[in-house]
Design a protein around this motif. Structure first.
Motif, mmCIF file in Angstrom:
data_model
loop_
_atom_site.group_PDB
_atom_site.id
_atom_site.type_symbol
_atom_site.label_atom_id
_atom_site.label_comp_id
_atom_site.label_asym_id
_atom_site.label_seq_id
_atom_site.Cartn_x
_atom_site.Cartn_y
_atom_site.Cartn_z
ATOM 1 N N ALA B 145 0.446 -1.691 0.125
ATOM 2 C CA ALA B 145 0.142 0.272 0.039
ATOM 3 C C ALA B 145 0.934 1.714 -0.125
ATOM 4 C CB ALA B 145 -0.442 0.083 1.278
ATOM 5 N N THR B 146 2.354 0.860 0.310
ATOM 6 C CA THR B 146 2.941 2.518 0.149
ATOM 7 C C THR B 146 3.733 2.058 -0.326
ATOM 8 O OG1 THR B 146 4.408 1.190 2.072
ATOM 9 C CG2 THR B 146 2.950 3.223 2.958
ATOM 10 N N ARG B 147 4.029 1.356 -1.745
ATOM 11 C CA ARG B 147 5.175 0.769 -2.446
ATOM 12 C C ARG B 147 6.458 1.599 -1.417
ATOM 13 N NH1 ARG B 147 4.409 5.887 -5.848
ATOM 14 N NH2 ARG B 147 2.438 4.774 -6.500
ATOM 15 N N ALA B 148 6.521 0.687 -0.747
ATOM 16 C CA ALA B 148 7.346 0.733 0.124
ATOM 17 C C ALA B 148 9.157 -0.311 -0.565
ATOM 18 C CB ALA B 148 7.604 -0.646 1.535
ATOM 19 N N SER B 149 9.724 0.096 -0.147
ATOM 20 C CA SER B 149 11.651 0.025 -0.310
ATOM 21 C C SER B 149 12.364 -0.184 1.016
ATOM 22 C CB SER B 149 11.935 0.454 -1.387
ATOM 23 O OG SER B 149 12.058 2.033 -1.110
#
Lengths: 461, 461
Positions: B145-149
């Protein structure tokens, strides 16, 4: 499907002069692509030179409720550029400038009419290259619009991974810039990826920022023949599962190799063949080649033939890129019903074996070729355009191939797109998701003027 | 902002029993994240166990016009999970199963409540791993959902590249499946990428299919100290531009190293430091390390210290992941105003130098740490929560840092997301594009019930 309103013709003629045409030869060229679908001519063609001009055209067409179809080089394979609802073909070929090369950031900003080969020519001497290579020398706008890929995708990704940013003219004339040059971002909805693969149905792409990659220090390429397709595919599966960072790994079945020998004057052994390319440091390339040779040998692969000189490699890959035309050349005057499916790698052997059985059962001639490192392969079903029965059998064969791919957890198109030809399969593959696509289309193009009839089912406009 | 309708409370209590709560302690936990924003409590919390239950909750909430906020582990950094409009917090932590591991295809299908560490534990023995690693042991739903990395993104990409498919419950209760397990597809609009990074505002993610990667045959990690941040950054830029396939390349400024030594009981030299990790075959790892050592030496880097044993590497990277808490620990009782920007690599030195000058001018304490291989860095601005003047200065400092990043062609957030905290910057960065995001939101969530108030400006519901 009516001709253009007279006022619109006058306005376009006044604004664009010779860059607007309603000549039949011009319209015929723009109502035609590399697919087997019957031509569908636009009512006129315009060649814009700037984003501002695209905005003007979009606004004029909207005022007259006339559809707009972006046109690159016309190499689409699913009828994307056919003007099935009439309207204006927007030929982007004169917006073909390289706007910026940021060598230090490894990106380039280009106009959509620039072709992939022209971009690589402009990169000469920079130490960088743009790897995405569909068979044709397609335009970067068209490649973005169809989410194209090619032989290098197994290592470098597709247009999905290699487009960083876009400028898009929306149906209402607004101009937006999506994404950016930073390598990653969590800033809001991923509009870039929404337009990549939208096939001109959500807006007109007027600028593309692409990732570039360092030219590998060392490159080696080789062909290897196999007793059967299954052994070749097994080699591919093992290569991918071992994590070998192979740059290209392509399958040609025996018939394809035969067609290449005829068309490209090569003398390749006419058996199922893999074509490999390795990129990296000299030591890494050596190590990759070593590993893959062992895998190939274990699967009955005959000795590797190396293309060591750059000109040999160029000839080899040009021959690979020409398989579409080489295949057509097997039956002079024929056209091809192509299909393009992609499955998870573990299902690839089953998908191809079933496909080959289907081809044999059909009695048709159909070379198989594929970017098998991604699980993606194409079938070129040759048909006599004057033989409706054969076309019907070809279409039935194409359907069976796609249905099997879907049953094997695959997709109905790995890289050619939906266009006209695969709209029913899109529903089979994505079900209710297609209704969501329709909602997005309606939100951005409520009058359904942007390449109507492509991708999503829509009512006539 | 009102409490829940009595009927809804009865329906949820009847349906979910103890898996529905309105207890204040529970609501407080769910109205709080790792950001500095004041708590905003939901009116109730539900723990679904299946997609069908999520559909029920979505339908019930919609019938009563009550907002829904998906909740993973509460590690968001921009207020994403705060119930600023009241409503139901949908705690996904009990939907935490691994549904399938397809080792041969290198993918896994998981429920959204599964954390990244739990996934890697489940992969033990498979020869595969999931590389994306934000500091926290976040849930895969939240990371999607947060386009994490995280630290591995420079080699393996972010959630954008590593999510293959999703199941999503839409605001109207429909369930869609996006994407698929094939490695590439041109089948229609990229709905997967639309939901990756949508922060719960377009629907509830109920299943995630992620890419896995082969565990590297060889791994080596090292730290290297530099006389100043500029020399360290120059080393990073050269490494990336040379195309060295480094797996991790992280910057810690001297203050961060100091905080890590205090918090994690390490004895690292308290100077600007790069932490590297190399993945590949033994020969390739050796070659990468050699190249980077030479670059570092040319830029004044002190000798590499190698973490050769796996347990040393684990300790090193755990210390890196704990920098957020190590930083907070510098001022007991403080909270942090964090910022997270990302710029093209050629602008990184300028962005960080300017940021450090701003920090010095502000008189505040603010460690700088970053995934610099991507051009991404974070600033942790420490503030006394009872000192409004300090908070105001911290916010002003954060704004200056983002404004500079945008001026340098960067993004206002590389990986933390927009949430509440960066909505104004989203407009500064994307302009008219934000209006398009609003249209998409309205198309998919016309009642504005899905995590309202996050990402896009919306009117109260």
């Amino acid at each position: 499907m009516s001709a253009l309103p007279e006022t619109l013709v006058q306005q376009l003629a006044q604004h664009f002069g010779k860059r607007f045409s309603t000549a039949e030869a011009i319209r015929t060229h723009h109502g035609h692509d590399e697919s087997h679908f019957p031509d569908a001519l636009p009512d006129g063609v315009v060649w814009p030179h700037s984003t501002a001009e695209v905005v003007d055209i979009v606004n004029l067409c909207r005022a007259h409720r006339v559809p707009l179809i972006p046109f690159g080089v016309g190499s689409s394979l699913e009828g994307h550029v056919l003007a099935t609802h009439g309207g204006i073909s927007l030929d982007m070929s004169e917006m073909n400038q390289v706007l910026a090369i940021h060598a230090e950031d490894m990106d380039a900003v280009v106009q959509p009419g620039l072709t992939r080969k022209a971009l690589n020519a402009a990169l000469h001497g920079s130490g960088l290259f743009f790897p995405i290579d569909p068979g044709a020398d397609a335009s970067l706008g068209g490649m973005t619009a169809t989410r194209a890929s090619g032989t290098n995708a197994v290592r470098y990704g597709t247009m999905r991974e290699n487009v960083l940013a876009l400028e898009v003219v929306l149906a209402d004339g607004r101009v937006i810039r999506t994404g950016g040059r930073a390598r990653k971002s969590s800033a809001g909805y991923d509009l870039t990826r929404l337009f990549v693969g939208s096939e001109g149905t959500l807006g007109v792409i007027t600028e593309v920022t692409v990732r570039l990659h360092p030219l590998p220090e060392a490159v080696s390429a080789a062909t290897c023949s196999f007793p059967d397709v299954a052994s070749a595919v097994q080699t591919v599966i093992q290569t991918i599962q071992l994590g070998v960072p192979v740059a290209r790994i392509e399958l040609l079945d025996a018939l394809t190799v035969h067609s290449v020998n005829r068309f490209s004057k090569t003398s390749l052994r006419e058996a199922p063949m893999l074509v490999f390319e390795f990129h990296g440091s000299p030591a890494s390339v050596e190590e990759q080649a070593q590993t893959v040779q062992e895998l190939a040998r274990d699967n009955g692969g005959e000795d590797f033939e190396w293309a060591t000189r750059p000109e040999d490699r160029t000839r080899l890959w040009q021959a690979r890129h020409d398989v579409y035309f080489a295949g057509l050349n097997l039956q002079p005057g024929c056209r091809a019903v192509t299909t393009d499916v992609c499955v998870p790698i573990s299902r690839l052997a089953e998908a191809i074996a079933g496909t080959q059985q289907d081809i044999a059962d059909s009695g048709l001639t159909a070379p198989v070729v594929g970017h098998v490192g991604d699980g993606n392969f194409h079938v070129l079903i040759l048909t006599d355009p004057d033989n409706p029965d054969q076309i019907a059998r070809a279409e039935a064969l194409g359907r069976r191939i796609v249905e099997r791919a879907l049953a094997l957890d695959g997709t109905c198109t790995g890289e050619h797109g939906i266009g006209l030809g695969k709209r029913d399969f899109l529903v089979a593959e994505h079900g209710e998701g297609v209704a969501v696509m329709v909602s997005l289309k309606a939100a951005l193009d409520p009058l359904n003027l942007m390449n109507p009839g492509k991708i999503v089912p829509t009512t006539d406009c």
